[in-house]
Each structure stands twice: as structure tokens, then as C-alpha cells.
Design an enzyme around this catalytic site. Structure first.
Site, PDB file in Angstrom:
ATOM      1  N   GLY A  45       0.815  -1.218   0.000  1.00  0.00           N
ATOM      2  CA  GLY A  45       0.000   0.000   0.000  1.00  0.00           C
ATOM      3  C   GLY A  45       0.841   1.258   0.000  1.00  0.00           C
ATOM      4  O   GLY A  45       0.538   2.235  -0.695  1.00  0.00           O
ATOM      5  N   CYS A  46       1.909   1.239   0.763  1.00  0.00           N
ATOM      6  CA  CYS A  46       2.770   2.415   0.873  1.00  0.00           C
ATOM      7  C   CYS A  46       3.489   2.702  -0.448  1.00  0.00           C
ATOM      8  O   CYS A  46       3.698   3.856  -0.817  1.00  0.00           O
ATOM      9  CB  CYS A  46       3.768   2.243   2.008  1.00  0.00           C
ATOM     10  SG  CYS A  46       2.940   2.022   3.598  1.00  0.00           S
ATOM     11  N   THR A  47       3.852   1.649  -1.148  1.00  0.00           N
ATOM     12  CA  THR A  47       4.502   1.805  -2.451  1.00  0.00           C
ATOM     13  C   THR A  47       3.508   2.379  -3.462  1.00  0.00           C
ATOM     14  O   THR A  47       3.835   3.323  -4.194  1.00  0.00           O
ATOM     15  CB  THR A  47       5.077   0.459  -2.937  1.00  0.00           C
ATOM     16  OG1 THR A  47       6.023  -0.005  -1.967  1.00  0.00           O
ATOM     17  CG2 THR A  47       5.755   0.594  -4.286  1.00  0.00           C
TER      18      THR A  47
END
Length: 154
Positions: A45-47
Site C-alpha cells: 500500500g505504501c509503495t
């Protein structure tokens, strides 16, 4: 402590960036600032979120808006994350989570029956004078950067 909402003054902070510089809230004076908190470098998700903010960075720049992603990861981790995914946005290291706590995003979370403290994915849009314009909590990464850009354009 009550949660920050639109109209509140953004808590002041200074933090080290992956670029080797430091960034303070005062550095954004005269510009809008997107402060997005994310749990961990190089996770799915962060990527997705970082790549989407990177792909819209020029559009944010045209709107006189800076973007800073903040996580508890180290500066070294941010540099690797930026290089691996060609990210052209600033990432700030909040290793002691003082800033996350000031913004009310350091929360108890649970996964697989275990509870732990971590970042609740959240974004704050701050105006040219340091006032919070908009807050997104429990953000879903995909499509979020576009929603923030729409809010910036108002």
C-alpha cells in the site's frame, strides 16, 4: 487530546528527509503542504501511495503545493525506497514517532490477533499559513493522491 480537524493550526515539526536535508512546517510557509503519513517503506500500500504521489508531483507543484511523506522508517530506508521506485517526492523520517503522535496518527493496530502501535495511514492538507484545510483518515492507498489533488484544486 482531541483529533485534529479542518481549521486547526497544524502542529509544528522538523524532521530529516531522505534527501539529507531537514524540513520544518515553516519551510512550507506561502505554499500548501500535503503531509501524508504511511506505515512502512516498501510495503504494498505504501509503495502504491508513494508512486501515485510521485506521478502527480508536477500537478501539485503547479498548484503551489509541497508533498512530504512521513513514516517511522530511517532516512537510509527512505533513500533505498526512493531509489528502488524512482520516487521524486520528499520522505521524512519520524523514527521516534513524535510527529505522528502530534498529528494523532500513532494508533493501536492489530494484525493476526496481535496488537501493536503503528501509523494509521492519514493525510493532512495544510494551507499557506499553517492551518489544516482537510484531513483524510484510514486512507486506502490506491487513488488517494488524485483525491488529495482534487481537494488542493478546490
Amino acid at each position: 487530546m482531541s483529533e485534529l480537524t479542518a481549521g486547526d493550526l497544524a502542529p509544528d515539526f522538523t524532521l530529516p528527509l531522505g534527501s539529507g536535508e531537514t524540513f520544518s512546517l515553516a519551510d512550507a510557509h506561502g505554499k500548501k503542504l500535503v503531509l501524508y503519513f504511511y506505515p512502512k517503506d516498501n510495503t504494498k500500500g505504501c509503495t502504491i501511495e508513494a508512486i501515485e504521489f510521485t506521478s502527480l508531483a508536477e500537478a501539485f507543484e503547479k498548484e503551489n503545493t509541497l508533498i512530504i511523506g512521513i513514516s517511522p522508517d530511517s532516512v537510509k530506508s527512505h533513500v533505498k525506497f526512493q531509489e528502488k521506485h524512482d520516487l521524486n517526492i520528499h520522505l521524512g523520517a519520524d523514527e521516534d514517532h513524535v510527529i505522528a503522535e502530534a498529528y494523532g496518527v500513532w494508533k493501536e493496530k492489530s494484525m493476526y490477533g496481535k496488537t501493536y502501535m503503528g501509523i494509521e495511514r492519514s493525510t493532512f492538507l495544510i494551507d499557506e499559513d499553517g492551518k489544516i484545510l482537510n484531513v483524510w483518515r484510514k486512507v486506502k492507498a490506491a487513488g488517494h493522491a488524485s483525491a488529495v489533488l482534487e481537494s488542493v484544486k478546490g
